[in-house]
Design an enzyme around this catalytic site. Sequence first.
Site, PDB file in Angstrom:
ATOM      1  N   TYR A   1      -6.273  -7.585  -9.058  1.00  0.00           N
ATOM      2  CA  TYR A   1      -5.375  -7.158 -10.133  1.00  0.00           C
ATOM      3  C   TYR A   1      -6.218  -6.773 -11.341  1.00  0.00           C
ATOM      4  O   TYR A   1      -6.815  -7.616 -11.988  1.00  0.00           O
ATOM      5  CB  TYR A   1      -4.400  -8.267 -10.518  1.00  0.00           C
ATOM      6  CG  TYR A   1      -3.493  -8.748  -9.409  1.00  0.00           C
ATOM      7  CD1 TYR A   1      -3.225  -7.957  -8.295  1.00  0.00           C
ATOM      8  CD2 TYR A   1      -2.902 -10.005  -9.475  1.00  0.00           C
ATOM      9  CE1 TYR A   1      -2.390  -8.408  -7.290  1.00  0.00           C
ATOM     10  CE2 TYR A   1      -2.059 -10.466  -8.471  1.00  0.00           C
ATOM     11  CZ  TYR A   1      -1.812  -9.666  -7.377  1.00  0.00           C
ATOM     12  OH  TYR A   1      -0.990 -10.115  -6.368  1.00  0.00           O
TER      13      TYR A   1
ATOM     14  N   LEU B   1      12.435 -10.049  -6.950  1.00  0.00           N
ATOM     15  CA  LEU B   1      13.375  -9.183  -7.664  1.00  0.00           C
ATOM     16  C   LEU B   1      13.229  -7.723  -7.222  1.00  0.00           C
ATOM     17  O   LEU B   1      13.659  -6.805  -7.928  1.00  0.00           O
ATOM     18  CB  LEU B   1      13.152  -9.295  -9.177  1.00  0.00           C
ATOM     19  CG  LEU B   1      13.520 -10.658  -9.779  1.00  0.00           C
ATOM     20  CD1 LEU B   1      13.061 -10.754 -11.224  1.00  0.00           C
ATOM     21  CD2 LEU B   1      15.023 -10.890  -9.686  1.00  0.00           C
TER      22      LEU B   1
ATOM     23  N   ARG C   1      10.623  -5.739  -6.993  1.00  0.00           N
ATOM     24  CA  ARG C   1       9.815  -4.965  -7.950  1.00  0.00           C
ATOM     25  C   ARG C   1      10.649  -4.511  -9.148  1.00  0.00           C
ATOM     26  O   ARG C   1      10.470  -3.420  -9.675  1.00  0.00           O
ATOM     27  CB  ARG C   1       9.161  -3.770  -7.258  1.00  0.00           C
ATOM     28  CG  ARG C   1       8.169  -4.193  -6.190  1.00  0.00           C
ATOM     29  CD  ARG C   1       7.478  -3.005  -5.545  1.00  0.00           C
ATOM     30  NE  ARG C   1       6.475  -3.486  -4.613  1.00  0.00           N
ATOM     31  CZ  ARG C   1       6.739  -3.902  -3.374  1.00  0.00           C
ATOM     32  NH1 ARG C   1       7.986  -3.877  -2.928  1.00  0.00           N
ATOM     33  NH2 ARG C   1       5.789  -4.351  -2.585  1.00  0.00           N
ATOM     34  N   GLY C   2      11.573  -5.373  -9.545  1.00  0.00           N
ATOM     35  CA  GLY C   2      12.396  -5.093 -10.721  1.00  0.00           C
ATOM     36  C   GLY C   2      13.686  -4.364 -10.433  1.00  0.00           C
ATOM     37  O   GLY C   2      14.583  -4.321 -11.278  1.00  0.00           O
ATOM     38  N   PHE C   3      13.819  -3.786  -9.223  1.00  0.00           N
ATOM     39  CA  PHE C   3      15.002  -2.983  -8.927  1.00  0.00           C
ATOM     40  C   PHE C   3      16.267  -3.841  -8.926  1.00  0.00           C
ATOM     41  O   PHE C   3      17.328  -3.395  -9.380  1.00  0.00           O
ATOM     42  CB  PHE C   3      14.842  -2.296  -7.565  1.00  0.00           C
ATOM     43  CG  PHE C   3      15.591  -0.997  -7.455  1.00  0.00           C
ATOM     44  CD1 PHE C   3      14.926   0.215  -7.525  1.00  0.00           C
ATOM     45  CD2 PHE C   3      16.970  -0.966  -7.291  1.00  0.00           C
ATOM     46  CE1 PHE C   3      15.616   1.428  -7.438  1.00  0.00           C
ATOM     47  CE2 PHE C   3      17.665   0.232  -7.197  1.00  0.00           C
ATOM     48  CZ  PHE C   3      16.981   1.434  -7.274  1.00  0.00           C
TER      49      PHE C   3
END
Length: 329
Positions: free
Chosen positions: A56, A206, A208-210
Amino acid sequence: MQQRTLGQSGLTVSALGLGCMGMSDFYAGRDDAESIRTLHRAVELGVTFFDTADMYGPYTNEELVGKALKDRRSQVVIATKFGILRDPNDPTKRGISGRPEYVRQACDASLKRLGTDYIDLYYQHRVDPNTPTEETVGAMAELVKAGKVRHLGLSEAAADTLRRAHTVHPITALQSEYSLWSRDPEDGVLQACRELGIGFVPYSPLGRGFLTGQIQKFEDLAEDDYRRHTPRFQGENFQKNLDLVARINELATEKGCTPGQLALAWVLAQGNDIVPIPGTKRVHYLEENLGALEISLSLEELAHLNSIAPKGAAAGQRYPEQMMNSVNG
């Protein structure tokens, strides 16, 4: 804060962890100061489980997490990973290594970046098809004997790989993608974890936020956001998945919570051996995510969610084709 134990390992952590990847990479808008505030607030609220990886950044996320948690080290469990190699000249290019000599080098480098003399949970980030699992885990086991690592984990490993690894050294946790729109682990991996007494750590719970409902159109994603290159966020798939989230949002409205909280509550309800690690770099979303711990779902509500989002409900693969080749290895 509710606590959960990962399998039979004795490693007890907060029922929700914090994924730190997006603080440094892949999502737009890096803000180290806000990320550090989020990490500190997480500790204040009782979160003890923090997830990072050497790739990362690359490397910068471990440095950030280590800096933020240095004076709180005894209060937290830090998990990091090795095994994905990024080309310094082209970060989009990836390799995978589980070679024993690389395992040792990667661990020493992560310890230095994190500013600690031990890693609580050390994962092989992706299975190396060219190195026998027994050799990789054997090298990881040596790190435990040396006191550099306390617990071992695998990420995106298939059930058979998990069983082979576990014969070499007890595996504490398997980390793989799992959510209302990514239910692949239900095809044997979760069963293997439970047979072997291994905890399960879902990343991207989640979607990837969707699944938060915050993303309504492709243009909501910044130009340097890697999700633009993910099949589920493209073309017709985007609209089909938006329709799925709308149905989840209807139930969330009835429950008086956000769709993201409902999605996290569903993952939490799949077993007490499951510890999701939703990622965020903002205090507001951290606090919202932790609200999922207060939501209980009835059998009827769980059945309703399963009917809304059965296995395979999401349109499109979760990664581009090349990256799909490295999951469930």
